[in-house]
Design a protein around this motif. Structure first.
Motif, PDB file in Angstrom:
ATOM      1  N   GLN A  58      86.488   0.025 -36.172  1.00 57.74           N
ATOM      2  CA  GLN A  58      86.954   1.268 -35.550  1.00 57.74           C
ATOM      3  C   GLN A  58      88.086   1.014 -34.557  1.00 57.74           C
ATOM      4  OE1 GLN A  58      83.594   3.359 -33.838  1.00 57.74           O
ATOM      5  NE2 GLN A  58      82.287   2.803 -35.551  1.00 57.74           N
ATOM      6  N   GLU A  59      88.388  -0.241 -34.251  1.00 56.51           N
ATOM      7  CA  GLU A  59      89.377  -0.581 -33.245  1.00 56.51           C
ATOM      8  C   GLU A  59      90.801  -0.332 -33.738  1.00 56.51           C
ATOM      9  OE1 GLU A  59      87.456  -2.602 -34.959  1.00 56.51           O
ATOM     10  OE2 GLU A  59      88.451  -4.436 -35.440  1.00 56.51           O
ATOM     11  N   PRO A  60      91.734  -0.088 -32.820  1.00 56.73           N
ATOM     12  CA  PRO A  60      91.502   0.143 -31.402  1.00 56.73           C
ATOM     13  C   PRO A  60      91.033   1.573 -31.169  1.00 56.73           C
ATOM     14  CG  PRO A  60      93.825   0.369 -31.845  1.00 56.73           C
ATOM     15  CD  PRO A  60      93.159  -0.013 -33.151  1.00 56.73           C
ATOM     16  N   PHE A  61      90.267   1.771 -30.097  1.00 63.81           N
ATOM     17  CA  PHE A  61      89.861   3.123 -29.721  1.00 63.81           C
ATOM     18  C   PHE A  61      89.819   3.236 -28.205  1.00 63.81           C
ATOM     19  CE2 PHE A  61      85.959   0.771 -30.722  1.00 63.81           C
ATOM     20  CZ  PHE A  61      85.202   0.919 -29.572  1.00 63.81           C
ATOM     21  N   GLU A  62      89.904   4.476 -27.740  1.00 63.75           N
ATOM     22  CA  GLU A  62      89.962   4.755 -26.303  1.00 63.75           C
ATOM     23  C   GLU A  62      88.579   5.061 -25.757  1.00 63.75           C
ATOM     24  OE1 GLU A  62      92.973   4.373 -24.910  1.00 63.75           O
ATOM     25  OE2 GLU A  62      93.607   3.917 -26.953  1.00 63.75           O
ATOM     26  N   VAL A  63      88.284   4.499 -24.601  1.00 62.22           N
ATOM     27  CA  VAL A  63      87.027   4.753 -23.905  1.00 62.22           C
ATOM     28  C   VAL A  63      87.363   5.186 -22.487  1.00 62.22           C
ATOM     29  CG1 VAL A  63      84.912   3.689 -23.004  1.00 62.22           C
ATOM     30  CG2 VAL A  63      85.750   3.086 -25.279  1.00 62.22           C
ATOM     31  N   PRO A  82      95.511   8.836 -26.637  1.00 58.11           N
ATOM     32  CA  PRO A  82      95.494   7.599 -25.844  1.00 58.11           C
ATOM     33  C   PRO A  82      96.235   7.718 -24.521  1.00 58.11           C
ATOM     34  CG  PRO A  82      97.016   7.417 -27.667  1.00 58.11           C
ATOM     35  CD  PRO A  82      96.302   8.718 -27.835  1.00 58.11           C
ATOM     36  N   GLU A  83      96.878   8.866 -24.274  1.00 60.01           N
ATOM     37  CA  GLU A  83      97.649   9.049 -23.040  1.00 60.01           C
ATOM     38  C   GLU A  83      96.811   9.593 -21.888  1.00 60.01           C
ATOM     39  OE1 GLU A  83     100.687   7.863 -22.944  1.00 60.01           O
ATOM     40  OE2 GLU A  83     100.452   7.346 -25.060  1.00 60.01           O
ATOM     41  N   LEU A  84      95.584  10.014 -22.142  1.00 65.39           N
ATOM     42  CA  LEU A  84      94.749  10.528 -21.057  1.00 65.39           C
ATOM     43  C   LEU A  84      94.550   9.462 -19.989  1.00 65.39           C
ATOM     44  CD1 LEU A  84      91.864  12.477 -22.807  1.00 65.39           C
ATOM     45  CD2 LEU A  84      93.602  13.408 -21.306  1.00 65.39           C
ATOM     46  N   GLY A  85      94.505   9.897 -18.750  1.00 65.52           N
ATOM     47  CA  GLY A  85      94.315   8.962 -17.658  1.00 65.52           C
ATOM     48  C   GLY A  85      93.508   9.577 -16.537  1.00 65.52           C
ATOM     49  N   PRO A  86      93.378   8.851 -15.432  1.00 65.93           N
ATOM     50  CA  PRO A  86      92.607   9.349 -14.293  1.00 65.93           C
ATOM     51  C   PRO A  86      93.063  10.744 -13.858  1.00 65.93           C
ATOM     52  CG  PRO A  86      93.152   7.060 -13.972  1.00 65.93           C
ATOM     53  CD  PRO A  86      93.906   7.511 -15.205  1.00 65.93           C
ATOM     54  N   ASP A  87      92.090  11.570 -13.539  1.00 63.27           N
ATOM     55  CA  ASP A  87      92.252  12.953 -13.060  1.00 63.27           C
ATOM     56  C   ASP A  87      92.624  13.951 -14.151  1.00 63.27           C
ATOM     57  OD1 ASP A  87      91.586  12.144 -10.459  1.00 63.27           O
ATOM     58  OD2 ASP A  87      93.675  11.648 -10.018  1.00 63.27           O
ATOM     59  N   ALA A  95      78.100  14.480 -29.627  1.00 63.49           N
ATOM     60  CA  ALA A  95      77.411  13.199 -29.475  1.00 63.49           C
ATOM     61  C   ALA A  95      77.076  12.730 -30.885  1.00 63.49           C
ATOM     62  CB  ALA A  95      76.152  13.357 -28.645  1.00 63.49           C
ATOM     63  N   ARG A  96      77.467  11.486 -31.172  1.00 65.60           N
ATOM     64  CA  ARG A  96      77.239  10.959 -32.515  1.00 65.60           C
ATOM     65  C   ARG A  96      76.774   9.512 -32.392  1.00 65.60           C
ATOM     66  NH1 ARG A  96      82.337   9.754 -35.253  1.00 65.60           N
ATOM     67  NH2 ARG A  96      83.037  11.584 -34.146  1.00 65.60           N
ATOM     68  N   ASP A  97      75.632   9.199 -32.964  1.00 66.10           N
ATOM     69  CA  ASP A  97      75.075   7.846 -32.934  1.00 66.10           C
ATOM     70  C   ASP A  97      74.977   7.301 -31.510  1.00 66.10           C
ATOM     71  OD1 ASP A  97      74.900   7.875 -35.734  1.00 66.10           O
ATOM     72  OD2 ASP A  97      76.947   7.108 -35.936  1.00 66.10           O
ATOM     73  N   GLY A  98      74.605   8.160 -30.568  1.00 68.41           N
ATOM     74  CA  GLY A  98      74.429   7.728 -29.190  1.00 68.41           C
ATOM     75  C   GLY A  98      75.715   7.602 -28.398  1.00 68.41           C
ATOM     76  N   VAL A  99      76.841   8.023 -28.980  1.00 69.15           N
ATOM     77  CA  VAL A  99      78.141   7.952 -28.307  1.00 69.15           C
ATOM     78  C   VAL A  99      78.628   9.372 -28.035  1.00 69.15           C
ATOM     79  CG1 VAL A  99      80.538   7.169 -28.490  1.00 69.15           C
ATOM     80  CG2 VAL A  99      78.691   5.792 -29.487  1.00 69.15           C
ATOM     81  N   PHE A 100      79.115   9.602 -26.792  1.00 72.16           N
ATOM     82  CA  PHE A 100      79.685  10.899 -26.441  1.00 72.16           C
ATOM     83  C   PHE A 100      81.176  10.883 -26.738  1.00 72.16           C
ATOM     84  CE2 PHE A 100      76.195  10.426 -23.243  1.00 72.16           C
ATOM     85  CZ  PHE A 100      75.344  11.349 -23.814  1.00 72.16           C
ATOM     86  N   PHE A 101      81.687  11.974 -27.322  1.00 75.06           N
ATOM     87  CA  PHE A 101      83.107  12.101 -27.637  1.00 75.06           C
ATOM     88  C   PHE A 101      83.695  13.261 -26.845  1.00 75.06           C
ATOM     89  CE2 PHE A 101      81.396   9.775 -31.156  1.00 75.06           C
ATOM     90  CZ  PHE A 101      82.410   8.909 -31.533  1.00 75.06           C
ATOM     91  N   PHE A 102      84.865  13.001 -26.216  1.00 76.88           N
ATOM     92  CA  PHE A 102      85.583  14.007 -25.445  1.00 76.88           C
ATOM     93  C   PHE A 102      87.011  14.094 -25.953  1.00 76.88           C
ATOM     94  CE2 PHE A 102      83.086  15.321 -21.698  1.00 76.88           C
ATOM     95  CZ  PHE A 102      81.951  14.538 -21.894  1.00 76.88           C
ATOM     96  N   GLU A 103      87.669  15.220 -25.670  1.00 78.01           N
ATOM     97  CA  GLU A 103      89.077  15.389 -25.971  1.00 78.01           C
ATOM     98  C   GLU A 103      89.759  16.025 -24.765  1.00 78.01           C
ATOM     99  OE1 GLU A 103      89.208  17.970 -29.354  1.00 78.01           O
ATOM    100  OE2 GLU A 103      88.596  19.714 -28.208  1.00 78.01           O
ATOM    101  N   ALA A 104      91.092  15.989 -24.758  1.00 79.28           N
ATOM    102  CA  ALA A 104      91.846  16.607 -23.662  1.00 79.28           C
ATOM    103  C   ALA A 104      91.515  18.089 -23.588  1.00 79.28           C
ATOM    104  CB  ALA A 104      93.337  16.407 -23.870  1.00 79.28           C
ATOM    105  N   ALA A 105      91.366  18.602 -22.369  1.00 79.51           N
ATOM    106  CA  ALA A 105      91.057  20.035 -22.187  1.00 79.51           C
ATOM    107  C   ALA A 105      92.325  20.838 -22.092  1.00 79.51           C
ATOM    108  CB  ALA A 105      90.224  20.234 -20.931  1.00 79.51           C
TER     109      ALA A 105
END
Length: 105
Positions: A58-63, A82-87, A95-105
């Motif tokens: 699955q690499e590379p992936f963003e966490v 991949p451009e998301l950053g702090p704040d 949630a899939r296979d114990g992993v939470f997935f988020f996207e830009a709001a």
């Protein structure tokens, strides 16, 4: 928008962003699911280029580390940005296979 499935202690109401066996505040072993609105803020982000055995191929992936309401901080995967950053604002997707997935709001 999908709701985020937080875990709430049935005795003291402490919230967790993951399943727990015993409450760290009161020791209670009974929990209920509490749905949060799923919005959060990125605290930190990184790119995983050498994943563990469960995520090979699955690499590379963003966490990222996401701060949710009620002082819940979780680790999650970032979808398609991949451009998301702090704040930056993010929204829970699934949630899939114990992993939470988020996207830009």
């Amino acid at each position: 928008m999908p709701a985020f499935p937080a875990t709430e202690c049935a005795d003291c109401g402490e919230l967790y962003g993951f399943p727990v066996v015993a409450c760290r505040d009161c020791g209670c072993e009974s929990f209920e699911t509490r749905e949060l609105d799923g919005s959060g803020i990125v605290y930190a982000r990184t790119t995983i280029r050498v994943p563990g055995a469960d995520h090979q191929g699955q690499e590379p992936f963003e966490v990222c580390v996401v701060d949710l309401a009620d002082d819940i901080r979780i680790t999650a995967r970032v979808l398609d940005n991949p451009e998301l950053g702090p704040d930056d604002s993010v929204q829970f997707v699934e949630a899939r296979d114990g992993v939470f997935f988020f996207e830009a709001a």
